[in-house]
Design an enzyme around this catalytic site. Structure first.
Site, PDB file in Angstrom:
ATOM      1  N   TYR A   1      -7.397  -2.592  -0.831  1.00 47.83           N
ATOM      2  CA  TYR A   1      -7.464  -2.332  -2.267  1.00 47.83           C
ATOM      3  C   TYR A   1      -8.754  -2.924  -2.863  1.00 47.83           C
ATOM      4  O   TYR A   1      -9.476  -3.665  -2.198  1.00 47.83           O
ATOM      5  CB  TYR A   1      -6.197  -2.845  -2.940  1.00 47.83           C
ATOM      6  CG  TYR A   1      -4.957  -2.134  -2.413  1.00 47.83           C
ATOM      7  CD1 TYR A   1      -4.935  -0.741  -2.287  1.00 47.83           C
ATOM      8  CD2 TYR A   1      -3.831  -2.835  -2.006  1.00 47.83           C
ATOM      9  CE1 TYR A   1      -3.821  -0.072  -1.784  1.00 47.83           C
ATOM     10  CE2 TYR A   1      -2.713  -2.171  -1.501  1.00 47.83           C
ATOM     11  CZ  TYR A   1      -2.712  -0.788  -1.387  1.00 47.83           C
ATOM     12  OH  TYR A   1      -1.619  -0.129  -0.883  1.00 47.83           O
TER      13      TYR A   1
ATOM     14  N   ASP B   1       0.221  -5.772   9.385  1.00 44.48           N
ATOM     15  CA  ASP B   1       0.860  -6.625   8.384  1.00 44.48           C
ATOM     16  C   ASP B   1       2.374  -6.481   8.444  1.00 44.48           C
ATOM     17  O   ASP B   1       3.104  -7.464   8.410  1.00 44.48           O
ATOM     18  CB  ASP B   1       0.363  -6.215   6.988  1.00 44.48           C
ATOM     19  CG  ASP B   1       0.776  -7.220   5.955  1.00 44.48           C
ATOM     20  OD1 ASP B   1       0.442  -8.398   6.133  1.00 44.48           O
ATOM     21  OD2 ASP B   1       1.451  -6.845   4.988  1.00 44.48           O
TER      22      ASP B   1
ATOM     23  N   ARG C   1      10.815  -7.575   4.525  1.00 45.57           N
ATOM     24  CA  ARG C   1      11.871  -6.882   5.254  1.00 45.57           C
ATOM     25  C   ARG C   1      13.138  -7.733   5.448  1.00 45.57           C
ATOM     26  O   ARG C   1      14.239  -7.230   5.216  1.00 45.57           O
ATOM     27  CB  ARG C   1      11.318  -6.367   6.591  1.00 45.57           C
ATOM     28  CG  ARG C   1      10.333  -5.222   6.413  1.00 45.57           C
ATOM     29  CD  ARG C   1       9.641  -4.844   7.713  1.00 45.57           C
ATOM     30  NE  ARG C   1       8.747  -5.895   8.184  1.00 45.57           N
ATOM     31  CZ  ARG C   1       8.143  -5.898   9.351  1.00 45.57           C
ATOM     32  NH1 ARG C   1       8.355  -4.901  10.189  1.00 45.57           N
ATOM     33  NH2 ARG C   1       7.326  -6.865   9.686  1.00 45.57           N
TER      34      ARG C   1
ATOM     35  N   CYS D   1      17.326   1.155   4.205  1.00 40.43           N
ATOM     36  CA  CYS D   1      17.251   0.157   5.270  1.00 40.43           C
ATOM     37  C   CYS D   1      18.290   0.468   6.331  1.00 40.43           C
ATOM     38  O   CYS D   1      19.437   0.782   6.012  1.00 40.43           O
ATOM     39  CB  CYS D   1      17.484  -1.230   4.678  1.00 40.43           C
ATOM     40  SG  CYS D   1      17.653  -2.535   5.903  1.00 40.43           S
TER      41      CYS D   1
HETATM   42 FE1  SF4 Z   1      14.167  -4.318   8.588  1.00 41.65          FE
HETATM   43 FE2  SF4 Z   1      15.722  -2.688   7.216  1.00 41.65          FE
HETATM   44 FE3  SF4 Z   1      13.100  -2.377   7.129  1.00 41.65          FE
HETATM   45 FE4  SF4 Z   1      14.410  -1.797   9.388  1.00 41.65          FE
HETATM   46  S1  SF4 Z   1      14.613  -0.770   7.430  1.00 41.65           S
HETATM   47  S2  SF4 Z   1      12.505  -2.964   9.174  1.00 41.65           S
HETATM   48  S3  SF4 Z   1      16.022  -3.325   9.321  1.00 41.65           S
HETATM   49  S4  SF4 Z   1      14.248  -4.111   6.372  1.00 41.65           S
END
Ligand code: SF4
Ligand code: ADP
Length: 692
Positions: free
Chosen positions: A180, A270, A325, A366
């Site tokens: 960026y 990253d 995540r 997710c």
């Molecule tokens: Fe992790 Fe959920 Fe992303 Fe998969 S989708 S990398 S389990 S946060």
């Protein structure tokens, strides 16, 4: 339960300039795909993390001016005062639980192609950024910023910071990472300026310094000012007065921000997929920063293990444990550690489906946490469940991701559940797939669910139990859920791009055959038109056994869809390293046992390759015979007292694991004690959100 004293350090408050984080759990800025158009959805998504114990919860990128327009990718904005209310909803939701709220002010420079605003993108020297990368491919080149543009940028940042203050944020970012605009000034190959902003590293960090100063002037001492910076590329360059240019940049700015948020340069490094990078993979690049500044440092690394987190702090790598995540996969991760329940953490598997949602331009999804993005619109709280509405018992046939997730959620609601699985192990497709190179971490999908189910007294698990219609009728459960998965087919692919004609010959295999232990004779050709991870992973697996493996795909890249999950460049490298030859833009037309005939998808020109085994990774079909057979026995079902039979997961519609988990979860949430809603008859549609 009480907290393990070993983890006490994680719950110490940390001072960040004028504000104090209540603990060391820091949800760093990350994309949610929610934008200002879904303000309630976004506020609930972030608020649940604060409730789950994250001491700081940040936004994703928030554009400070229409010249930073990422459309069609989703992004938030703070362009004028009308944007403030949408953000204030989020800061309220975060503050309600005692956490701090951070905002990542952002200007994308040449990375933002301004497809909607139609303003010429801004850049230090008028060069396109990564212009063969799909997201940055465009045909309007950026313009070179002059002194007036730089003054404008500083003003936009200051105005954004003032609005952030009004919206209630506690930490305001300057973002100099990931290609960026401020980052573009840091790289000598990209910044060719001959004024005070180009040339030496001291000149190249000038813009970042001025942005930090402008932000500080705007917010005074009411907010902390954070710098988010990518250091990978600079770390690889020798400095004049220090080990690397990254060291020089940090030394030059060391005491200006209140917080250093340090990261890698490109999404695949990253936000590295677990297939190719372990927990804590950033440390070799960012580990030096704390030695050069007295200000707190936050960084990420897909941290899910409290012991690894403690080690990062004890060894002086980080002060705050950054999570993006891990906070999506388990918003309650900090609270579980705090309450001595760390074994209950639903660990991120590093599949990057969350990132693919951003690339899709939709709210985050997710694999591990089906409630992500559904907190407000469907009212799904990750840790709270509507209680049972009857004492009806349920039988789930199939213990893959869909069946297990359905059982977990029904079980948490209090229903008596029995799960019958044909295989000796639970996990469905994952029992094989986690044995493929790099995919072991995905086993957490099964592990977490089995662990949770074993704690629930009213859930019974029967492995090694293949059920047929008569078995199901005899078991006399009131509700039956069919989660029997899907199977791979031997279909080829037509030149007009759809699966056509089974090639059922000797030594033609599918991944299901490999799962049963078949080892194809080489030379092997893997033909992939599924385009996700399976074809590439199977080719890598076979390369461990056969001396010649060729990967053929109709797409322009290997595992082409994995550009959505940041895996694509890493799959290319892995195949090349394993000696797998790749042939893109070709389909397999025929196989005679000794040669395979491939054809160019555009010209149709054919050629033959030596091949004794062909593995087709193409289309999957539902394994739904049991469901259909049950539906044909409606009178028997009634006599046996079966009130409903529902098909979920891959048995309904084959998809990625994320879809199977979601399908199982949704069925369990919507089950009302007598029946569940189906795709054909959905419940009241989810609550729609509107811009404020
Ligand atoms: Fe992790 Fe959920 Fe992303 Fe998969 S989708 S990398 S389990 S946060
Ligand atoms: P999903 O992703 O939808 O969960 P999977 O293919 O991963 O689907 O899992 C389906 C599971 O169902 C597999 O483990 C398979 O062994 C199991 N299964 C299929 N048919 C039966 C059956 N008749 N009885 C019990 N289990 C079955």
């Amino acid at each position: 339960m009480v907290r393990n004293p070993r983890f006490d350090v994680l719950f110490e408050p940390v001072r960040i300039g004028p504000v104090t984080a209540p603990n060391r759990f820091y949800q760093v800025p990350h994309a949610s795909g929610m934008t200002n158009a879904l303000p309630q959805v976004r506020a609930a998504f972030r608020g649940v993390k604060a409730e789950g114990g994250w001491g700081v919860v940040c936004t994703g990128a928030v554009s400070i001016h229409p010249s930073s327009d990422d459309s069609p990718l989703p992004f938030a904005s703070l362009w004028d005062d009308r944007d403030i209310r949408a953000h204030a909803l989020m800061t309220d939701a975060v503050h309600e639980h005692g956490a701090l709220a951070g905002i990542e002010l952002w200007h994308g420079g040449a990375c933002s192609l301004n497809r909607t605003s139609r303003l010429a993108p801004l850049s230090p020297s008028g060069m396109p950024w990564m212009s063969t990368h799909l997201g940055f491919m465009g045909n309007l080149r950026p313009r070179t910023m002059d002194g007036g543009d730089i003054r404008d940028l500083l003003r936009w940042q200051a105005e954004g910071a003032k609005r952030a203050l009004q919206a209630g944020f506690d930490i305001v970012y300057v973002y100099a990472g990931m290609g960026y605009l401020p980052y573009e000034f840091l790289l000598p190959e990209y910044n060719h300026r001959t004024d005070a902003y180009g040339g030496s590293i001291a000149n190249r960090v000038r813009l970042v310094r001025e942005l930090l100063e402008a932000t500080r002037d705007a917010v005074g001492h009411r907010c902390a000012v954070a710098l988010r910076i990518s250091l990978e590329e600079l770390r690889g360059r020798p400095g004049v007065n220090a080990v690397s240019e990254a060291h020089e940049a940090v030394e030059l700015l060391a005491h200006i921000p209140d917080l250093w948020d340090v990261k890698m340069d490109s999404s695949p490094t990253d936000c590295a997929p677990s297939r190719f990078a372990p927990e804590g993979s950033h440390e070799p690049i960012i580990g030096f920063v704390k030695q050069l500044t007295t200000k707190p440092v936050v960084g990420v690394g897909r941290f899910t293990s409290p012991d690894v987190m403690v080690s990062q702090i004890r060894r002086g790598i980080l002060d705050l444990i950054g999570g993006a995540r891990p906070s999506i996969a388990d918003p309650f991760l900090p609270r579980k550690i705090n309450e001595g329940r760390e074994h209950e953490i639903r660990e991120c598997i590093g599949c990057n489906i969350c990132i693919s949602s951003w690339h899709d331009g939709v709210p985050v999804r997710c694999t591990q946490n089906p409630t992500a993005g559904e907190e407000w619109r469907r009212g799904w709280h990750p840790e709270r469940f509507a209680p049972t509405k009857s004492d009806a018992s349920l039988l789930i046939v199939g213990g893959g991701p869909a069946g297990l997730e359905c059982a977990v959620t029904l079980g948490r609601r209090g229903y008596p559940v029995t799960v019958a699985e044909a295989g000796r192990q639970f996990g469905g497709r994952l029992t094989f797939e986690t044995r493929l190179p790099g995919l072991r971490t995905w086993g957490r999908v099964t592990d977490w669910r089995l662990h949770t189910l074993r704690e629930l007294e009213h859930v019974t698990l029967y492995p090694g139990s293949t059920l047929d219609v008569d078995d199901i009728l005899a078991l006399e459960h009131r509700h039956v859920v069919i989660a029997t998965g899907a199977r791979w087919t031997k279909m080829l692919f037509s030149p007009i791009e759809f699966p056509v004609g089974e090639l059922d010959r000797e030594r033609v295999y599918t991944p299901d055959d490999l799962a049963l232990g078949e080892i194809p004779l080489g030379p092997v050709v893997v033909f992939d038109y599924d385009n996700y991870y399976m074809g590439g992973a199977v080719a890598l697996h076979l390369a461990e056994h056969a001396d010649s493996v060729t990967y053929v795909t109709t797409a322009g890249n290997v595992s082409a869809w994995t550009f959505m999950t940041n895996e694509l460049p890493l799959v290319h490298r892995a195949l090349s390293k394993a000696g797998v030859a790749s042939l893109t833009l070709h389909l397999v037309a025929d196989f005679d046992g000794e040669t395979v005939t491939v054809a160019d998808v555009y010209t149709g020109v054919q050629r033959r390759l030596p091949c004794r085994s062909l593995v087709i990774v193409g289309m999957r079909k539902p394994r739904d015979e049991l469901y259909r057979a049950l539906m044909e026995r409606s009178d028997d079902l009634t006599r046996a007292g079966v009130a409903s039979v529902t098909c979920i997961g891959d048995a309904l519609a084959p998809g990625a694991i994320v879809h199977a988990v979601y399908s199982g979860h949704r069925h369990a949430r919507e089950f009302d004690g007598e029946a569940a809603c189906s795709d054909a008859q959905p419940p009241a549609p989810y609550t729609r959100d509107f811009p404020l």
